[in-house]
Design an enzyme around this catalytic site. Sequence first.
Site, PDB file in Angstrom:
ATOM      1  N   GLU A 179      10.624   3.070   2.888  1.00 22.34           N
ATOM      2  CA  GLU A 179      12.024   3.042   2.460  1.00 22.34           C
ATOM      3  C   GLU A 179      12.983   2.743   3.600  1.00 22.34           C
ATOM      4  O   GLU A 179      14.012   2.105   3.428  1.00 22.34           O
ATOM      5  CB  GLU A 179      12.409   4.387   1.818  1.00 22.34           C
TER       6      GLU A 179
ATOM      7  N   GLU B 271       4.949   8.596  -3.379  1.00 22.05           N
ATOM      8  CA  GLU B 271       5.532   9.875  -3.803  1.00 22.05           C
ATOM      9  C   GLU B 271       4.911  10.340  -5.120  1.00 22.05           C
ATOM     10  O   GLU B 271       4.653  11.526  -5.317  1.00 22.05           O
ATOM     11  CB  GLU B 271       7.048   9.736  -3.929  1.00 22.05           C
TER      12      GLU B 271
ATOM     13  N   ALA C  17       9.844   2.434  -6.075  1.00 23.42           N
ATOM     14  CA  ALA C  17      10.900   2.352  -7.083  1.00 23.42           C
ATOM     15  C   ALA C  17      11.188   0.874  -7.311  1.00 23.42           C
ATOM     16  O   ALA C  17      10.840   0.034  -6.479  1.00 23.42           O
ATOM     17  CB  ALA C  17      12.138   3.069  -6.575  1.00 23.42           C
TER      18      ALA C  17
ATOM     19  N   GLY D 117       8.106   5.148  -3.639  1.00 25.79           N
ATOM     20  CA  GLY D 117       7.949   5.974  -4.837  1.00 25.79           C
ATOM     21  C   GLY D 117       6.512   5.996  -5.335  1.00 25.79           C
ATOM     22  O   GLY D 117       6.093   6.959  -5.969  1.00 25.79           O
TER      23      GLY D 117
HETATM   24  N1  3HC Z   1      10.573  -3.293  -6.787  1.00 23.65           N
HETATM   25  C1  3HC Z   1      10.770  -4.450  -7.469  1.00 23.65           C
HETATM   26  N2  3HC Z   1      10.174  -5.599  -7.165  1.00 23.65           N
HETATM   27  C2  3HC Z   1       9.319  -5.575  -6.137  1.00 23.65           C
HETATM   28  C3  3HC Z   1       9.060  -4.418  -5.377  1.00 23.65           C
HETATM   29  C4  3HC Z   1       9.731  -3.225  -5.754  1.00 23.65           C
HETATM   30  N3  3HC Z   1       9.543  -2.061  -5.116  1.00 23.65           N
HETATM   31  N4  3HC Z   1       8.178  -4.721  -4.403  1.00 23.65           N
HETATM   32  C5  3HC Z   1       7.897  -6.035  -4.556  1.00 23.65           C
HETATM   33  N5  3HC Z   1       8.585  -6.540  -5.591  1.00 23.65           N
HETATM   34  C6  3HC Z   1       8.555  -7.921  -6.107  1.00 23.65           C
HETATM   35  C7  3HC Z   1       8.976  -8.927  -5.036  1.00 23.65           C
HETATM   36  O1  3HC Z   1      10.379  -9.046  -4.984  1.00 23.65           O
HETATM   37  C8  3HC Z   1       8.289 -10.176  -5.533  1.00 23.65           C
HETATM   38  O2  3HC Z   1       9.074 -10.669  -6.592  1.00 23.65           O
HETATM   39  P1  3HC Z   1       9.309 -12.228  -6.778  1.00 23.65           P
HETATM   40  O3  3HC Z   1       7.939 -12.799  -7.022  1.00 23.65           O
HETATM   41  O4  3HC Z   1      10.232 -12.318  -7.928  1.00 23.65           O
HETATM   42  O5  3HC Z   1       9.890 -12.702  -5.487  1.00 23.65           O
HETATM   43  C9  3HC Z   1       6.989  -9.651  -6.123  1.00 23.65           C
HETATM   44  O6  3HC Z   1       7.210  -8.259  -6.371  1.00 23.65           O
HETATM   45  C10 3HC Z   1       5.787  -9.793  -5.230  1.00 23.65           C
HETATM   46  O7  3HC Z   1       6.128  -9.214  -3.968  1.00 23.65           O
HETATM   47  P2  3HC Z   1       5.644  -9.852  -2.600  1.00 23.65           P
HETATM   48  O8  3HC Z   1       5.940 -11.308  -2.612  1.00 23.65           O
HETATM   49  O9  3HC Z   1       6.229  -9.022  -1.527  1.00 23.65           O
HETATM   50  O10 3HC Z   1       4.064  -9.663  -2.741  1.00 23.65           O
HETATM   51  P3  3HC Z   1       3.016  -9.270  -1.630  1.00 23.65           P
HETATM   52  O11 3HC Z   1       1.724  -9.218  -2.315  1.00 23.65           O
HETATM   53  O12 3HC Z   1       3.187 -10.127  -0.434  1.00 23.65           O
HETATM   54  O13 3HC Z   1       3.404  -7.781  -1.144  1.00 23.65           O
HETATM   55  C11 3HC Z   1       4.009  -5.465  -1.400  1.00 23.65           C
HETATM   56  C12 3HC Z   1       3.319  -6.702  -2.034  1.00 23.65           C
HETATM   57  C13 3HC Z   1       3.261  -5.033  -0.140  1.00 23.65           C
HETATM   58  C14 3HC Z   1       3.983  -4.368  -2.422  1.00 23.65           C
HETATM   59  C15 3HC Z   1       5.448  -5.845  -1.006  1.00 23.65           C
HETATM   60  O14 3HC Z   1       6.078  -6.437  -2.113  1.00 23.65           O
HETATM   61  C16 3HC Z   1       6.304  -4.703  -0.570  1.00 23.65           C
HETATM   62  O15 3HC Z   1       6.222  -4.270   0.549  1.00 23.65           O
HETATM   63  N6  3HC Z   1       7.184  -4.201  -1.473  1.00 23.65           N
HETATM   64  C17 3HC Z   1       8.193  -3.253  -1.134  1.00 23.65           C
HETATM   65  C18 3HC Z   1       7.645  -1.863  -1.083  1.00 23.65           C
HETATM   66  C19 3HC Z   1       8.759  -0.883  -0.832  1.00 23.65           C
HETATM   67  O16 3HC Z   1       9.613  -1.072   0.003  1.00 23.65           O
HETATM   68  N7  3HC Z   1       8.736   0.204  -1.601  1.00 23.65           N
HETATM   69  C20 3HC Z   1       9.730   1.199  -1.468  1.00 23.65           C
HETATM   70  C21 3HC Z   1      10.804   0.965  -2.490  1.00 23.65           C
HETATM   71  S1  3HC Z   1      12.117   2.126  -2.340  1.00 23.65           S
HETATM   72  C22 3HC Z   1      11.540   3.509  -3.106  1.00 23.65           C
HETATM   73  O17 3HC Z   1      10.424   3.544  -3.550  1.00 23.65           O
HETATM   74  C23 3HC Z   1      12.483   4.661  -3.208  1.00 23.65           C
HETATM   75  C24 3HC Z   1      11.774   5.902  -3.605  1.00 23.65           C
HETATM   76  O18 3HC Z   1      11.698   6.772  -2.517  1.00 23.65           O
HETATM   77  C25 3HC Z   1      12.445   6.615  -4.736  1.00 23.65           C
END
Ligand code: 3HC
Length: 702
Positions: free
Chosen positions: A133, A113, A71, A110
């Site tokens: 998450e 998912e 998400a 997500g």
């Molecule tokens: N939403 C919005 N922005 C995101 C994002 C997300 N889910 N994940 C990463 N970004 C953004 C980062 O903030 C960063 O932005 P910036 O350049 O402005 O700082 C940019 O994307 C690049 O991210 P990274 O620097 O972390 O890049 P990497 O290549 O090192 O890593 C990644 C990529 C492994 C995808 C890492 O970003 C990550 O782990 N992201 C989070 C994943 C996550 O936690 N997903 C779950 C979200 S909650 C959810 O999905 C709820 C659902 O159940 C409904």
Amino acid sequence: MMTDNSSVARPAVVYEKRGDVALAIIDHPPVNALSLAVRKGLLEALDSAARDDGVRAVVILCRGKTFVAGADIKEFGRPMEPPFFGEVIDRLDAFAKPVIAAIHGNALGGGLELALACHWRIAAPSARVGLPEVKLGTLPGAGGTQRLPRLVGLELALKMIVEGRPIGAAEALKNGAIDAIASGDLEADAIAFAREALSRENPLRRARDVTVAPDPILFERAEADARKRQRGAEAPLKCIEAVRLATELPFDEAAKREYALCIALLQSPQSKALRHIFAAEREVAKPPAAMAGAAPRPVKTAAVIGPGVMGAGIAICLLDAGFPVSLLGRSSASLESARARIGKIYDSGVTRGTLTAEQKADRLGRLKTTQSYDDLGDADLIIEAVDEDMAVKREVFRALDRVAKRGAVIATNTSFLDVDALARETGRPGDVAGMHFFNPANVMRLLENVRGAQTSDDVAATLMDVGKRLGKTSVLIGACEGFVGNRMLSKRSREALFMMEEGATPWRIDKALYDFGFPLGPHALADMAGLDIVLATRRARYDRLTPRERACDIIEQLVARGRLGQKSGAGYYKYDANRKSSPDPEVEQLLRDHAKARGIVPRAFDDAEIVERCVYAMVNEGAKLIEEGVVRRPHEIDIVWTHGFGFPAHKGGPMFYADQIGLPRVRDALRRYATTVGAEYFEPSPLIVRLADKGAGFYSNG
Ligand code: 3HC
């Protein structure tokens, strides 16, 4: 082609056809998060595919470096605009043509998912899938806790959801999270898979149709484990609760409950704190605006001076990242023992299966040991890690100035000595900086990169670049005694000593801080490090201590009695043969005698005072670090404390925590302790007073 109403210029989802297979191509940098434009685009693409009789199957894939990473975290905390993600999932659930997710990079949260709601999943060999998450203090809210256990079984699903750790494609295939690994081009393989799926017995196979049998023992174990390993965190327990629903309720009812749990957690202070840490980690990695344009110097070879525990640990970090490393020591015996130490750590990696024998051989093959500075002339980066003795370090820096090639970056691993004074020992102060690793350097992720007064921009950029290549969480900070972590820690240690003098036992203080969320109390930690080591650090700073700090000589008294901590069987605590600690009446007596000699009448302490005096003293020092410009902003401090000093991430780091408490409250408490303990210790920093007076926080403008 779908059009996109958001500010993103190009369409977030592109609809294309390859014969009888439709492609929904998500193209939404940087990580294809499920923003409004993506949700809309996906629904429109599915509508188009449903309407078109020529389309028999759909492939969802992504452009850019990754599949959907979840998400859109940036939408959290704001009212979500429809269509909601749940609508996309429901549409997939009811879709009458097979939908295949083609995964490359990461399918996270997500993103996974979405893939799990598709009928089939194919992935690139390097792809990873996971539900992280929990690390953001919430849980999968779009069916992840319901579909994953149905596909991979309860045990692995619990592990992935409760710990938030992704798995690779091979493991995902073995366990049923995906159905195939692409052998060539992912897009072409996914299209071929889609056509093949059409001829399968059950082309519209849905995870939701599987049943999962209850397993109360597994849930009990998972709960006990989460309470222990993620102490104080709410989300892991809620994750378990959500997975349990998969065994108890019909799918739709359980999914509804899962969503409610997810939304409730998203609003919790813990989730806000963890999301703050996620954002801060990325923020601190960015170069300051003033440094924009400074390119890191190329670093291909490295050297480490000092074959002790730190030096060996740093050498491992460099070897692991692929650098050839020269390790310099004064004697062949010390170098041999460093090589043996490094070899042993790699051996245990091989035993645990985290390293292959070939990788071990390659890493050890890149390690050279030497006693001659003349062998360091090739190194692009030299890290000094000798004893914390200024005279010794000065000598090393003079020697390095003689032999290092032009443009080599020379860094000290000192934890509190003067980086600028070392830089002045060389004729190239712009090339000198600090790289403060934490012990054990090969395990701890934090790296304090320290810019001296004269460190050049490209050297600072090099430190951050190397930090990233080492897989560290690096912060770029200015030079001062103790830098960020140890300087703030010294204030906490001071208060712990003062409170012992005033009547609190070491175990009383430890318990309050443990309950606050630190993994260990400061006295248990000191016993582990060795009180002789703690005393040596205290002595090195002795001339900077206040009269009360000098007179509070509890550590000296313990060491004088041979109480050196765990290694001598007694320190603040006493230890049995298995190093299990227990309170020691002898220490209580020592503290009573000490208080009497100092004319202090011991009194009782409550948790609140212990926590406030320790944590607010740190926050006050953190504010001074911002005022002095040692850090650019509070983010660096929160990252240092959560990544290197055990501050509970679900409280967001000391500065975020102070904002949550409210700076007016923190200011008032500091003023109270300034009266009772002493203004020289607790006078609130002007920054705190200024922010509190206008109702602002470190992170907010009021
Ligand atoms: N939403 C919005 N922005 C995101 C994002 C997300 N889910 N994940 C990463 N970004 C953004 C980062 O903030 C960063 O932005 P910036 O350049 O402005 O700082 C940019 O994307 C690049 O991210 P990274 O620097 O972390 O890049 P990497 O290549 O090192 O890593 C990644 C990529 C492994 C995808 C890492 O970003 C990550 O782990 N992201 C989070 C994943 C996550 O936690 N997903 C779950 C979200 S909650 C959810 O999905 C709820 C659902 O159940 C409904």
